[in-house]
Scaffold this motif. Structure first.
Motif, mmCIF file in Angstrom:
data_model
loop_
_atom_site.group_PDB
_atom_site.id
_atom_site.type_symbol
_atom_site.label_atom_id
_atom_site.label_comp_id
_atom_site.label_asym_id
_atom_site.label_seq_id
_atom_site.Cartn_x
_atom_site.Cartn_y
_atom_site.Cartn_z
ATOM 1 N N LYS A 1 0.838 -1.198 0.000
ATOM 2 C CA LYS A 1 0.000 0.000 0.000
ATOM 3 C C LYS A 1 0.879 1.256 0.000
ATOM 4 C CE LYS A 1 -3.539 2.283 2.714
ATOM 5 N NZ LYS A 1 -4.120 2.370 4.044
ATOM 6 N N ARG A 2 1.894 1.225 0.849
ATOM 7 C CA ARG A 2 2.787 2.384 0.956
ATOM 8 C C ARG A 2 3.514 2.640 -0.359
ATOM 9 N NH1 ARG A 2 6.625 1.146 5.430
ATOM 10 N NH2 ARG A 2 8.048 0.788 3.727
ATOM 11 N N GLU B 1 1.162 4.418 -2.524
ATOM 12 C CA GLU B 1 0.946 5.800 -2.069
ATOM 13 C C GLU B 1 2.136 6.690 -2.390
ATOM 14 O OE1 GLU B 1 -2.142 4.795 1.573
ATOM 15 O OE2 GLU B 1 -0.052 5.201 2.020
#
Ligand code: ADE
Length: 228
Positions: free
Chosen positions: A23-24, A27
């Motif tokens: 996810k990071r 992002e």
């Protein structure tokens, strides 16, 4: 890096990429992972993506038209370095392959399901087939998630320094050393004295010796293997 995944079961791939490091990475803009539902490319109102095999037999086979149309649609937007079909009949996935694939810009993964996929997909679209091991899953989705996880964490900027992939076991052909954290004694088991000694060269020597020992006892095959 961008990874597109084509599947008849997009729900199976919803959560793996919405947590933690993956996810990071998204992002931070280092990676893009986009899941495409094969049913969006089906031709009939029932959104059929599979059919019975010619010649008879059990199970269903993924039809060629939705897969071809989906891949052609995506290929008009970017050039894929590899179009990978996940299959137990493919090349066995390992760290070397993960390293190689992490250097690519655009990957397209196709997940097979049910009994298989029309052979023309494999002949005409696919540039590589990859297996994650000698066992049969119900489909390629979980295999695709494994591939994406192993590849994406190697993309520069996805992990921070303390998580660095350079210190992974396997990267240099050895397993890792035993790790300990506080407390120094837990249920009668003590942390090895050397780790509490503060002597960094002693600690390094102990760790290297532990790695070798561990690799010998658990994965002797890795010591015999050709380093290429
Ligand atoms: N699909 C079904 N089984 C598989 C495996 N072992 N690896 C990759 N894709 C698969």
């Amino acid at each position: 890096m961008r990874i597109d995944i084509v599947t008849g079961l997009p729900k199976l791939l919803e959560s793996p990429f919405e947590e933690s490091i993956l996810k990071r990475g998204q992002e931070k803009g280092k990676i893009g992972i986009v899941v495409h539902d094969l049913r969006d490319y089906a031709h009939d109102k029932h959104k059929t993506i599979d059919d019975t095999p010619y010649g008879g037999g059990s199970g269903m086979v993924l039809k060629p038209e939705p897969i071809f149309e989906c891949v052609e649609h995506l290929s008009r937007e970017r050039v894929y370095d590899e179009i990978i079909f996940l299959s137990p009949e493919g090349e066995k996935f390992n760290q070397r392959l993960a390293n190689d694939l992490s250097l690519k810009s655009n990957l397209l993964l196709i997940c097979g399901h049910y009994k298989g996929v029309d052979e023309r997909v494999r002949e005409s679209l696919v540039t590589m087939e990859i297996s994650i091991g000698d066992y049969v899953l119900t489909g390629g989705e979980l295999a695709a998630a494994v591939l994406v996880d192993a590849i994406v964490r190697l993309v520069p900027g996805v992990l921070n320094d303390s998580e660095s992939a350079l210190s992974d076991s396997f990267q240099d052909g050895l397993l890792g050393w035993p790790e300990y954290t506080r407390p120094p004694e837990f249920r009668g088991k003590k942390v090895p004295d050397v780790l509490l000694s503060g002597d960094h060269s002693e600690i390094q020597a102990w760790r290297e010796q532990q790695r070798l020992e561990r690799t010998k006892t658990r994965r002797g095959d890795m010591l015999d293997a050709d380093p290429s």
